[in-house]
Write an enzyme that holds these catalytic residues in place. Structure first.
Site, mmCIF file in Angstrom:
data_model
loop_
_atom_site.group_PDB
_atom_site.id
_atom_site.type_symbol
_atom_site.label_atom_id
_atom_site.label_comp_id
_atom_site.label_asym_id
_atom_site.label_seq_id
_atom_site.Cartn_x
_atom_site.Cartn_y
_atom_site.Cartn_z
ATOM 1 N N GLY A 239 102.030 24.919 91.274
ATOM 2 C CA GLY A 239 101.834 23.866 92.338
ATOM 3 C C GLY A 239 101.628 24.561 93.594
ATOM 4 O O GLY A 239 101.489 23.775 94.553
ATOM 5 N N ARG A 276 96.053 25.413 89.930
ATOM 6 C CA ARG A 276 95.034 25.297 91.015
ATOM 7 C C ARG A 276 94.526 26.584 91.909
ATOM 8 O O ARG A 276 93.584 26.884 92.168
ATOM 9 C CB ARG A 276 95.498 24.320 92.050
ATOM 10 C CG ARG A 276 94.571 23.878 93.103
ATOM 11 C CD ARG A 276 95.130 23.000 94.144
ATOM 12 N NE ARG A 276 95.925 21.637 93.688
ATOM 13 C CZ ARG A 276 95.525 20.729 93.161
ATOM 14 N NH1 ARG A 276 94.379 20.386 93.453
ATOM 15 N NH2 ARG A 276 96.308 19.810 92.493
ATOM 16 N N TYR A 316 92.314 10.859 94.156
ATOM 17 C CA TYR A 316 93.350 11.470 95.385
ATOM 18 C C TYR A 316 92.907 11.178 96.817
ATOM 19 O O TYR A 316 93.556 11.802 97.813
ATOM 20 C CB TYR A 316 93.935 12.632 95.215
ATOM 21 C CG TYR A 316 94.397 13.270 93.784
ATOM 22 C CD1 TYR A 316 95.274 12.673 93.151
ATOM 23 C CD2 TYR A 316 93.759 14.068 93.334
ATOM 24 C CE1 TYR A 316 95.802 12.890 91.884
ATOM 25 C CE2 TYR A 316 94.177 14.778 91.962
ATOM 26 C CZ TYR A 316 94.989 14.061 91.379
ATOM 27 O OH TYR A 316 95.384 14.449 90.049
ATOM 28 N N CYS A 344 78.664 2.780 88.824
ATOM 29 C CA CYS A 344 78.948 1.415 89.473
ATOM 30 C C CYS A 344 80.285 1.277 89.841
ATOM 31 O O CYS A 344 80.924 0.454 89.145
ATOM 32 C CB CYS A 344 78.358 0.462 88.413
ATOM 33 S SG CYS A 344 76.502 0.686 88.071
HETATM 34 C C1 LIG Z 1 100.176 20.451 86.457
HETATM 35 C C2 LIG Z 1 101.118 21.428 86.086
HETATM 36 C C3 LIG Z 1 101.279 22.733 86.555
HETATM 37 C C4 LIG Z 1 100.204 23.535 87.723
HETATM 38 O O1 LIG Z 1 100.076 22.802 88.901
HETATM 39 P P1 LIG Z 1 99.173 23.524 90.060
HETATM 40 O O2 LIG Z 1 99.458 22.392 91.251
HETATM 41 O O3 LIG Z 1 97.782 23.359 89.294
HETATM 42 O O4 LIG Z 1 99.517 24.953 89.958
HETATM 43 C C5 LIG Z 1 102.458 23.504 86.246
HETATM 44 N N1 LIG Z 1 103.162 22.949 85.644
HETATM 45 C C6 LIG Z 1 103.163 21.954 85.011
HETATM 46 C C7 LIG Z 1 104.399 21.318 84.106
HETATM 47 C C8 LIG Z 1 102.127 20.928 85.251
HETATM 48 O O5 LIG Z 1 102.231 19.603 84.854
#
Ligand SMILES: *Cc1c(COP(=O)(O)O)cnc(C)c1O
Length: 423
Positions: A239, A276, A316, A344
Site C-alpha cells: 500500500g 505499486r 480512479y 466510445c
Molecule cells: C493490491 C494489494 C497489495 C498491493 O497494494 P499496493 O498499493 O500496490 O502496494 C498488497 N496486498 C493485497 C492483499 C492487495 O490486494
C-alpha cells in the site's frame, strides 16, 4: 527515483531512446526500466536486511513473467489473488514457498491448486473461507498454513476504491472477531494458523495509518500467543504510495524503519506485500497523438492509447504526468486539454483539463508512472488488441510481451453450428 530522463531533448529509458522502441514495436506500448525495478526492490528491502523477512511483490500491480522473474532473482516472492496469478508465478519460476495468497473470493478449485503447489500461506478473509479451506486441505490429507487477514478499521486516507482496511470494506475479518476465529482455526484438522495479516489500502501517502494498523496487529498477536496460537509470520500488507503528482509519500526507508520499530521485538518473520511502490515509477506508457480538436470550450488531444490500455484515470480519476517524448526545440506552446483515447465512452481519458506542451499530430507522448495497475488492468474493450511490453536494461531492450493481434481477440469464441447455418 527512476531511469526515465531527457538527453538532448529526447526521452530515454536508461540508455535507450523511447522513440527507438516505438519505431520497432509501435504504440501504445508499456516500457519498463530494469534498473528502476531492481533499485526499488533493494531500497524497499534495505531496512529489513537484519531480520527474517520476505518481500512478496503484489503481482496484480504488474504480472508480466519477466518482471516477476526479476524480483524473484533478487529473492522476492509474490502475493497472489487468483489461480491465474498462481499459474503465472509458478511459470515465472517463483518458489511456492514464497507465495502468499490473498483475496476475499477464493474458489475451491483455486484453493486446490495452491494446496497442491504447497504455497507458503493463505491469507484467509472470512470464517466461511476458512471452513472451505479446511475441507479442501483435509480431503488431501494436508494442513493449510493460514494467516487471518484482519480488518483493523483504520482509515488509510486514500481514494475510496483503493481503501481496504475500513469496517465498510469487504476485506478481512473484523478485528473484534479475529481472536475467536483463530481459536476455531487452531482446532481445525486441515488448518495451521501460522500468520497474522492485514492490508489497509493502496497509494497511502502517510505513515500513521500503517503504524496504527501494525499496532493493532501487535496487540492481537500478544493475545494469540497467550491463547496458545503460535504465530510465526506477520504480514503487514502493501500500500505504500508513490509520487504521481504533488504527493509526498513516505520514503520506503522511513516506512521500513517505522514498521521495523514496531515489530522488531516480536520474534516473527515479516512479510511485506508491496505492489505499486516497486513498479509504478519503473514503467511508462508511450502513445502517439492522432488528432487534435476543439469544441467551444475545450481542447482535445486524441491519442492512440485509451482507457482499455491504462484504466486508472477513468477508474480512479488518477493523475498521470504526460510529457513529450521529444521536447520542443524552441519555446514551448502550452495548451489546456483533455487527453483522450479512441474508445466510445466519455469516461475514456488519460488526463482532463491538463496544462501541457501543445503536441502536434504524430508526436509521441509518455504517460509517466504507468508501471503499476497499467498493463495488468488493461482489457480488450472496443476490440482493441492489448499493448506490447518492453523491458529496458541499460543499452539493451527486450520485448517481454507481444502486442496482441486480431486473431488473439477472437481466440476461444465460437459461433454455434445452428446459428452459423441459420439463414
Ligand atoms: C493490491 C494489494 C497489495 C498491493 O497494494 P499496493 O498499493 O500496490 O502496494 C498488497 N496486498 C493485497 C492483499 C492487495 O490486494
Amino acid at each position: 527515483m527512476h531511469h526515465f530522463s531527457y538527453k538532448n531533448g529526447e526521452l530515454y529509458c536508461e540508455q535507450v531512446p523511447v522513440r527507438r522502441i516505438v519505431e520497432e514495436f509501435g504504440t501504445p506500448i508499456f516500457i519498463y526500466s530494469r534498473g528502476t525495478l531492481e533499485r526499488h526492490f533493494k531500497i524497499f528491502e534495505e531496512p529489513f536486511s537484519n531480520v527474517p523477512h520476505l518481500i512478496c511483490f503484489s503481482m496484480k500491480a504488474c504480472s508480466n513473467l519477466a518482471i516477476l522473474r526479476i524480483f524473484s532473482n533478487l529473492g522476492g516472492g509474490v502475493d497472489i489473488v487468483s489461480g491465474g496469478e498462481l499459474f503465472r508465478a509458478l511459470r515465472a519460476g517463483i518458489s511456492s514457498q514464497k507465495i502468499v495468497y490473498s483475496g476475499v473470493g477464493k474458489k475451491a478449485a483455486e484453493m486446490d491448486l495452491a494446496l497442491d503447489a504447497d504455497i507458503l500461506m493463505f491469507n484467509v478473509e472470512s470464517e466461511e473461507e476458512l471452513q472451505l479451506l479446511n475441507q479442501r486441505a483435509s480431503a488431501k490429507g494436508k494442513k493449510a498454513r493460514v494467516a487471518l487477514r484482519v480488518n483493523p478499521n483504520v482509515d488509510p486516507l486514500t481514494h475510496p476504491y483503493i481503501s481496504t482496511g475500513l469496517k465498510s470494506n469487504k476485506f478481512g475479518v473484523p478485528i473484534e472477531q479475529a481472536l475467536d476465529i483463530y481459536m476455531q482455526a487452531d482446532r481445525l484438522e486441515g488448518i495451521d494458523p501460522v500468520g497474522l495479516d492485514c492490508h489497509i489500502g493502496s497509494q497511502l501517502t502517510e505513515l500513521a495509518p500503517f503504524l496504527e494498523a501494525v499496532s493493532i496487529l501487535r496487540k492481537l498477536l500478544r493475545k494469540l500467543r497467550d491463547g496458545g496460537v503460535e504465530i510465526r509470520y506477520l504480514d503487514v500488507g502493501g500500500g505504500l504510495g508513490i509520487p504521481y503528482d504533488q504527493e509526498t509519500p513516505p520514503a520506503p526507508g522511513d516506512y521500513g524503519a517505522a514498521v521495523l520499530d514496531l515489530v522488531s521485538d516480536m520474534s516473527v518473520s515479516l512479510i511485506m506485500e508491496p505492489g505499486r511502490v516497486l513498479v509504478g515509477n519503473a514503467g511508462i506508457m508511450a502513445t502517439q497523438v492522432l488528432y487534435k480538436k476543439q469544441s467551444s470550450d475545450k481542447n482535445f488531444v486524441i491519442v492512440d492509447a485509451a482507457m482499455n490500455d491504462l484504466m486508472r484515470p477513468s477508474l480512479y480519476k488518477a493523475y498521470h504526468s504526460i510529457i513529450k517524448v521529444a521536447k520542443d526545440d524552441g519555446p514551448t506552446r502550452k495548451i489546456v486539454a483533455d487527453v483522450v483515447g479512441p474508445i466510445c465512452e466519455s469516461g475514456d481519458f488519460l488526463a482532463r483539463s491538463r496544462e501541457m506542451d501543445d503536441p502536434d499530430p504524430g508526436e509521441l507522448l509518455a504517460v509517466m508512472s504507468s508501471g503499476a495497475y497499467g498493463f495488468s488492468m488493461s482489457s480488450n474493450y472496443n476490440s482493441r488488441p492489448r499493448s506490447a511490453e518492453v523491458l529496458v536494461d541499460q543499452s539493451n531492450y527486450y520485448l517481454i510481451r507481444q502486442r496482441e493481434n486480431y486473431e488473439d481477440l477472437i481466440r476461444g469464441e465460437i459461433i454455434p453450428g445452428y446459428i452459423l447455418e441459420a439463414k
